[in-house]
Design an enzyme around this catalytic site. Structure first.
Site, PDB file in Angstrom:
ATOM      1  N   ASP A 315     -61.001 -14.857 -25.382  1.00  0.00           N
ATOM      2  CA  ASP A 315     -61.651 -14.921 -26.572  1.00  0.00           C
ATOM      3  C   ASP A 315     -60.608 -14.486 -27.656  1.00  0.00           C
ATOM      4  O   ASP A 315     -59.964 -13.554 -27.480  1.00  0.00           O
ATOM      5  CB  ASP A 315     -62.712 -14.204 -26.507  1.00  0.00           C
ATOM      6  CG  ASP A 315     -63.592 -14.314 -27.961  1.00  0.00           C
ATOM      7  OD1 ASP A 315     -64.264 -15.462 -28.070  1.00  0.00           O
ATOM      8  OD2 ASP A 315     -63.920 -13.478 -28.516  1.00  0.00           O
ATOM      9  N   GLU A 341     -58.160 -18.837 -26.785  1.00  0.00           N
ATOM     10  CA  GLU A 341     -58.382 -19.524 -28.196  1.00  0.00           C
ATOM     11  C   GLU A 341     -57.241 -18.992 -28.817  1.00  0.00           C
ATOM     12  O   GLU A 341     -56.758 -17.963 -29.115  1.00  0.00           O
ATOM     13  CB  GLU A 341     -59.525 -19.050 -28.983  1.00  0.00           C
ATOM     14  CG  GLU A 341     -61.042 -19.389 -28.373  1.00  0.00           C
ATOM     15  CD  GLU A 341     -62.260 -18.900 -29.084  1.00  0.00           C
ATOM     16  OE1 GLU A 341     -62.944 -19.772 -29.561  1.00  0.00           O
ATOM     17  OE2 GLU A 341     -62.304 -17.725 -29.130  1.00  0.00           O
TER      18      GLU A 341
END
Ligand code: CA
Length: 628
Positions: A315, A341
């Site tokens: 994340d 990400e």
């Protein structure tokens, strides 16, 4: 310096446990004044049965140790560290591998006793990164609705049930990416009988499965055992398990295990002394610091060793530093798939060139990043749900889509100056790009199409949904599908459904019968990709040599792959055309006879019909795939 690994992590018990004594270790800042260890019979409430003053290590002032005699199996413990004359509060420390309800206290558990039968024989399925087809799911979304027919609704165990496994196998995915499944804060494990929903991006104990997904969060061994059962069942079906990890921020600062044991060590601060907030969640961890980097490395290793996890999705990877991500890559076996990400949610308090951003992926071999370029080229920009792009018939997105088709590598057929975000290729190899059109964030595909394409009909939604996934599954990147897209899921138009009720987030399994053409097509498409290495060549050089684009047309992207010479490929010339126009278009291919495997929302890798070369029609809002 050599990585210092607390001995209790190696022991994998939360403490170094033996039946005659248990040794506890905790790390603090150098200015810690005292550390109390408390032992409890229960995970919540009650009074300590023993309180021990821990001893500071003579050689290392940041280490505190205590040994407690007797058999502590089944007991719980906390640490309480004093700074500036004040105890900061009890917590399980940062290395707990088992906890009581809501993760307030560490638990002493013999982890070997949590192994399901046959666990020693469990192996990670052998699937190269180029062959992965990832299915991103939330435990509760997947199983909570009555239509799922699953018994263990909202639990890890749902993924052990034959119907769940059969669905994943029928779809053809070979990796399940589970949304945060470590212990998080936002679901109260003492009230599981009441409806509660959260995605779980609010970490508490990084090395313990979430209690809300277990059948009994009070018994520390239950969640561990059930998580392993889940992994075992998926592995037996040949499906990898990828964990969504959220080291970039914690639930809060003041109450976090980081802050209670080593105040301000683990968080980045701005020059003015305020906490930096690159996560958008009020804090940002400092991966570049020795203990935080070591923590991330040891934590992922632990999940691989103890739970046989096959991969990690980071994340807000762009909050972490490049050196830490490379240390993680080097510490894990090469078959462990790592992606993240490649962005942050705000500015970070270290120099930008050190951050593990998408644009720096070439400095992180063996690590992939999500392609927002491809996603937004298809569905529209992230900052406005009502804006359409390629799928909605908006021209000008063709180069961005082509960028996604080649897997974000350098390719002579892509004009990078016309790509929406990345003005240059960032991936060295195509397996460094995740190809996708939707994920848990933002609207799911159906909702986005409804919000961005005026007057869209159900028929058009289906056509465009299938067209979008054809782009994803013919990309040389690693394809990624949000769970439920195969059921034509919607979230009633909710953009950020992180705490929305089941009525918004649940999958409606009855849609499999309502819209059977969707699942049929996904199955055909996935089967085609798996059977044909030309669609996942793995090598950037081979993609440059074998894949070329047909002449540009508005809202139509077409490409040719020369399958000859691609190891294992049976097809010769392959043509793929993605037509988002409301009208049929044509493409020009060399004379000859071709087998049609995908046309007008039908996809069957064994062939639908044949067609002669020359000028070939691509029906409206759909994909055409032919080969000889
Ligand atoms: Ca929890």
């Amino acid at each position: 310096m050599a990585l210092l690994v607390p001995q209790f992590l190696n022991a994998r018990t939360g403490v170094n446990y033996t039946p005659s004594a248990s040794a506890f270790t905790v790390e603090t800042n150098e200015d810690a004044q005292q550390v109390k260890l408390r032992i409890y019979n229960v995970g919540l409430g009650g009074k300590p049965v023993k309180t021990v003053n821990m001893k500071r290590d003579k050689a290392d002032p940041t280490l505190w140790q205590a040994s407690v005699k007797g058999d502590l199996n089944g007991k719980f413990y906390t640490f309480d560290v004093k700074y500036g004359g004040k105890f900061r509060g009890e917590c399980p420390g940062i290395w707990a591998t088992a906890v009581g309800v809501n993760g307030k206290r560490g638990a002493i558990v013999d982890l070997r006793g949590t192994d399901p039968q046959g666990w020693n024989a469990d192996r990670r399925p052998s699937i190269p990164a180029s062959d992965l087809i990832i299915y991103e799911m939330h435990h509760r979304d997947f199983s909570i609705d009555a239509s799922s027919g699953l018994v263990n609704k909202g639990k890890f165990l749902a993924l052990t049930e034959p119907r769940a496994i059969a669905h994943l196998k029928a779809l053809g995915v070979n990796a399940v990416h589970i949304l945060p499944s470590f212990d998080y804060a936002s679901v109260d494990e003492t009230r599981l009988g009441e409806p509660q929903y959260n995605w779980g991006y609010d970490p508490v104990n990084y090395n313990v499965p979430e209690g809300g997904y277990s059948t009994d969060p009070y018994k520390p061994e239950v969640r561990i055992n059930e998580f392993k059962q889940m992994v075992q069942a998926l592995h037996r079906a040949g499906i990898k398990v990828i964990l969504d990890v959220v080291y970039n921020h914690t639930w809060n600062i003041d109450g976090s295990n980081f802050q209670l044991t080593r105040p301000d060590y683990f968080y980045r601060k701005n020059a003015d002394g305020t906490y930096s907030n690159g996560s958008g969640c009020g804090n940002e961890t400092a991966s570049e610091r020795e203990a935080m980097r070591r923590y991330m490395v040891e934590s992922v290793k632990y999940w691989v060793d103890e739970y046989h996890i096959d991969g990690f999705r980071f994340d807000l990877m762009g909050v972490h530093d490049i050196a830490t991500m490379n240390a993680i890559r080097q510490a894990l076996p090469s078959d462990i798939f790592i992606y993240g990400e490649g962005w942050s949610a705000g500015s970070c308090a270290i120099p930008g060139e050190q951050l593990a951003m998408k644009a720096h992926i070439s400095q992180m071999p063996g690590i992939a990043a999500f392609s927002d370029c491809m996603r937004d080229a298809l569905r529209g920009p992230w900052d406005s749900d009502s804006k359409a792009a390629f799928l909605g018939g908006v021209k000008g997105n063709e180069e961005s889509l082509k960028f996604g088709i080649v897997g974000a590598i350098q390719h002579p057929g892509v004009d990078y100056s016309k790509v929406n975000y990345s003005k240059e290729p960032y991936a060295t190899e195509p397996t460094q790009m995740i190809a996708y059109v939707s994920c848990h964030d933002d609207m799911c595909l159906v909702d986005r199409l409804k919000a961005s394409v005026k007057g869209i009909t159900t028929d058009e939604i289906i056509r465009l949904d299938l067209l979008a996934q054809t782009a994803v599954l013919t990309s040389q990147g690693v394809p990624f599908i949000l769970s439920g897209e195969e059921m034509l899921r919607d979230k009633k138009g909710v953009h950020n459904s992180y705490e929305s009720p089941d009525s918004i987030n649940h999958l409606d399994w009855d849609n499999l019968e309502r819209y059977p053409q969707v699942m049929d097509y996904y199955q055909g498409l996935i089967a085609m990709r798996k059977a044909h290495p030309a669609f996942h060549m793995a090598s950037a050089q081979m993609v440059r040599e074998r894949l070329d684009f047909l002449p540009d047309q508005n809202c139509l992207v077409a490409f040719h792959i020369n399958g000859r010479g691609v190891p294992g490929e049976q097809w010769g010339d392959i043509y793929v055309a993605l037509n988002a126009n409301k009208r049929a278009r044509t493409i020009e291919v060399p004379e000859g006879t071709y087998t049609v495997v995908c046309r007008n929302i039908k996809c069957d890798p064994s062939g639908l019909t044949t067609v002669s070369g020359g000028r070939i029609t691509v029906p409206a809002q759909s994909a055409l795939i032919i080969h000889n």
